[in-house]
Design a protein around this motif. Structure first.
Motif, PDB file in Angstrom:
ATOM      1  N   TYR A  18       0.846  -1.194   0.000  1.00 20.67           N
ATOM      2  CA  TYR A  18       0.000   0.000   0.000  1.00 20.67           C
ATOM      3  C   TYR A  18       0.887   1.251   0.000  1.00 20.67           C
ATOM      4  O   TYR A  18       1.793   1.381   0.829  1.00 20.67           O
ATOM      5  N   PRO A  19       0.665   2.181  -0.943  1.00 17.87           N
ATOM      6  CA  PRO A  19       1.604   3.304  -1.100  1.00 17.87           C
ATOM      7  C   PRO A  19       1.597   4.333   0.025  1.00 17.87           C
ATOM      8  O   PRO A  19       2.573   5.037   0.236  1.00 17.87           O
ATOM      9  N   GLY A  20       0.503   4.422   0.769  1.00 16.12           N
ATOM     10  CA  GLY A  20       0.439   5.404   1.844  1.00 16.12           C
ATOM     11  C   GLY A  20       0.716   4.789   3.204  1.00 16.12           C
ATOM     12  O   GLY A  20       1.120   3.635   3.323  1.00 16.12           O
ATOM     13  N   VAL A  21       0.508   5.605   4.242  1.00 14.56           N
ATOM     14  CA  VAL A  21       0.688   5.134   5.622  1.00 14.56           C
ATOM     15  C   VAL A  21      -0.614   4.497   6.089  1.00 14.56           C
ATOM     16  O   VAL A  21      -1.696   5.069   5.928  1.00 14.56           O
ATOM     17  N   GLN A  22      -0.518   3.312   6.656  1.00 11.12           N
ATOM     18  CA  GLN A  22      -1.712   2.622   7.161  1.00 11.12           C
ATOM     19  C   GLN A  22      -2.123   3.234   8.498  1.00 11.12           C
ATOM     20  O   GLN A  22      -1.306   3.393   9.398  1.00 11.12           O
ATOM     21  N   ILE A  27      -5.317  -1.066  10.279  1.00 16.36           N
ATOM     22  CA  ILE A  27      -4.497  -2.113  10.910  1.00 16.36           C
ATOM     23  C   ILE A  27      -5.395  -3.080  11.674  1.00 16.36           C
ATOM     24  O   ILE A  27      -5.249  -4.320  11.565  1.00 16.36           O
ATOM     25  N   LYS A  28      -6.323  -2.546  12.434  1.00 15.34           N
ATOM     26  CA  LYS A  28      -7.230  -3.399  13.212  1.00 15.34           C
ATOM     27  C   LYS A  28      -8.091  -4.269  12.295  1.00 15.34           C
ATOM     28  O   LYS A  28      -8.312  -5.458  12.558  1.00 15.34           O
ATOM     29  N   GLU A  29      -8.572  -3.675  11.212  1.00 12.43           N
ATOM     30  CA  GLU A  29      -9.384  -4.419  10.251  1.00 12.43           C
ATOM     31  C   GLU A  29      -8.566  -5.543   9.612  1.00 12.43           C
ATOM     32  O   GLU A  29      -9.061  -6.666   9.433  1.00 12.43           O
ATOM     33  N   GLU A  61       5.988  -5.361   9.471  1.00 11.36           N
ATOM     34  CA  GLU A  61       6.654  -4.072   9.670  1.00 11.36           C
ATOM     35  C   GLU A  61       5.633  -2.952   9.720  1.00 11.36           C
ATOM     36  O   GLU A  61       5.694  -2.069  10.578  1.00 11.36           O
ATOM     37  N   ARG A  62       4.678  -2.982   8.794  1.00 16.62           N
ATOM     38  CA  ARG A  62       3.640  -1.942   8.760  1.00 16.62           C
ATOM     39  C   ARG A  62       2.782  -1.981  10.033  1.00 16.62           C
ATOM     40  O   ARG A  62       2.410  -0.943  10.573  1.00 16.62           O
ATOM     41  N   ILE A  63       2.483  -3.179  10.497  1.00 12.88           N
ATOM     42  CA  ILE A  63       1.658  -3.320  11.700  1.00 12.88           C
ATOM     43  C   ILE A  63       2.367  -2.763  12.926  1.00 12.88           C
ATOM     44  O   ILE A  63       1.811  -1.950  13.684  1.00 12.88           O
ATOM     45  N   PHE A  64       3.620  -3.153  13.129  1.00 17.93           N
ATOM     46  CA  PHE A  64       4.329  -2.772  14.358  1.00 17.93           C
ATOM     47  C   PHE A  64       4.781  -1.310  14.358  1.00 17.93           C
ATOM     48  O   PHE A  64       5.146  -0.782  15.407  1.00 17.93           O
TER      49      PHE A  64
END
Length: 521
Positions: A18-22, A27-29, A61-64
């Protein structure tokens, strides 16, 4: 566990790339659809699926990196241990980054990240990643350990008096390969920059001795060069000079500079590091003048040696002298104790035959003149000022231009790089009455510094305008405007240029059409 379906893989891939910031809700979804235990288990059992490992690593990495994701890390510390010991370099790198996220993103004040690291024995695993991982793993482990060192518990663990073989940095460095040893030294340098308190502990623990020992070993040029780069980083640290001055590193650097046998690049780096160490205004609070003179003399001998034919080495020497001359005390010491070195810098600044050397010398002379010092600290003591004036007039008298004003004009008539350095030089020198009169004696110099069309880049426009301001300010406080109509006219022209600012070319710039209606008869 069943393998991911094609739909699952596409969803994971979309999330990972995903190109943007989550944000937190996304994240929860995502974790409802793919719970953490499922992702971690897949990472352990399905690593052979092409592209899956890199996708899952990117997802984690994106999650944490979010606050919600970081809040889940304390529940998965055993998995973090497994990740730090994994065969996969990507997984080890992820585990190291997760440790950093634990410190940087966790908002729960009831949980101490440092205590979790100690409780789960994570620190020794981070050190193993540092020494045995690839370059990405090593870099991630350094960041994690640096975060750990920001806590009192981390400092106590990293610098414990009776550490075991797995955690004692001195023992670890001794047992490592050459690359591993350099990485341990790099860690020490990074920790040194954390705070004055950590730097003090490093010095007290005699860990800087490891750097001294490595610099003294000249058998491996690449290893020595790597350590010199680390020393340059140390010299950049705000509190570096205070602790480095208590070691023998400056003497070792002087020895390298004076050594005709070692590679030229080692001498160049030693000169640059010495100059950087001695460039701070407060350096003389920690280092005596004798030590500084030793360094200057070593550099001076290199400049005077017939063996110094390497252009890069010569430029490094000139730049180092300029760094030493950055402080008022350093500039005064350079001029009074080593006029030959200062003479070389001034001669090189106006020598058009060697562009790189001239450019380095102009910046060095600008430092000595005080362009980077506060206005009230530009003028040196009487003897140093007289030597500076004498050397510049002597250089001018031996040139075809005969006067300093002729040399200044020559600089401003050269290419943009030299001209930029020239503006900087004049901005510092013009605080001297003799230099102010030299500048004002050449109308061409005034025309250039007030001409908004001369420069086409922002940095050039800013430098020209700053030089114009410095000349005008020096002229305004000189007390000569009321008695000299010529100087009053120059001051008016300078004042007008200063008011226009660095970018406005004319007071009223009118748009002119570039396309005209055809005239029909």
């Amino acid at each position: 566990m069943e393998e991911f379906s094609l739909t699952d893989l596409n969803e994971l891939l979309h999330f990972a790339n995903y190109p943007g910031v989550q944000n937190e809700p996304s994240i929860k979804e995502f974790l409802v659809r793919f719970p953490l235990p499922v992702i971690i288990n897949a990472l352990q059992t399905q690593a052979n699926v092409p592209g899956l490992e890199s996708t899952l690593v990117a997802c984690l990495e994106r999650i944490f990196q979010t606050k919600y994701g970081a809040s889940l890390i304390p529940q998965y510390m055993p998995f973090l241990q497994v990740g730090l010991k994994a065969d996969s370099q990507a997984v080890r790198s992820l585990a190291c980054k997760t440790v950093s996220c634990l410190f940087e993103k966790l908002d729960d004040k009831s949980v101490s990240p440092a205590q979790l690291i100690i409780a789960y024995d994570i620190y020794p695993l981070l050190l193993d990643c540092l020494v045995n991982g690839d370059e990405h793993v090593a870099a991630a482990s350094v960041d994690a350990i640096k975060n750990f060192a920001c806590s009192p518990e981390g400092i106590a663990m990293i610098f414990q008096a009776n550490g075991d073989e797995a955690t004692d940095l001195r023992i670890l460095a001794a047992k490592c390969s050459s690359m591993g040893r350099i990485r341990v030294l790099a860690l020490i340098v990074k920790l040194f920059s954390v705070s004055h308190a950590v730097a003090s502990v490093i010095y007290s623990s005699k860990l800087l001795d490891l750097l001294e020992r490595e610099v003294s070993n000249m058998n491996d040029t690449l290893a020595t060069l790597s350590v010199l780069e680390l020393l340059y980083e140390l010299a950049e640290v705000q509190h570096g000079a205070e602790f480095l001055s208590k070691t023998t590193l400056l003497q070792l650097l002087s020895s390298i500079i004076s050594n005709n046998v070692v590679e030229s690049i080692l001498r160049s780096r030693a000169m640059m590091i010495s100059g950087r160490m001695l460039s701070r205004e407060n350096i003389f609070a920690f280092i005596d003048e004798t030590s500084v003179r030793t360094v200057i003399s070593a550099i001076e001998r290199r400049l005077g040696s017939s063996e110094t034919a390497d252009a890069d080495e010569c430029e490094s020497a000139v730049e180092a002298l300029g760094q030493i001359g950055s402080s008022a005390q350093g500039a005064a010491l350079l001029l009074s104790s080593s006029p030959d070195a200062a003479h070389f810098v001034i001669d090189a600044a106006f020598d058009r035959q060697r562009h790189g050397n001239q450019l380095a010398a102009l910046y060095a002379l600008g430092n000595i003149a005080g362009d980077n010092r506060p206005e009230n600290n530009r003028i040196l003591n009487g003897d140093a000022e007289e030597i500076l004036r004498h050397l510049i007039y002597e250089t001018a008298s031996k040139s075809s231009k005969l006067t300093p004003s002729g040399l200044f004009l020559l600089i401003l008539q050269q290419g943009s790089e030299i001209r930029l350095a020239g503006y900087r030089l004049l901005s510092g020198l013009v605080a001297r009455p003799w230099c102010l009169m030299e500048i004002c004696s050449k109308q061409e110099i005034i025309n250039i510094v007030t001409d908004a069309y001369v420069e086409s880049t922002k940095i050039g426009m800013d430098a020209r305008h700053k030089c114009c301001q410095a000349i005008y300010k020096a002229l305004a406080v000189s007390g000569k405007l009321t008695t000299d109509s010529t100087l009053a006219g120059i001051a008016a022209k300078l004042q007008e240029a200063v008011k226009r600012g660095p970018y406005l070319a004319q007071k009223q710039a009118e748009a002119k059409p570039t396309i005209m209606t055809e005239q029909r008869f």
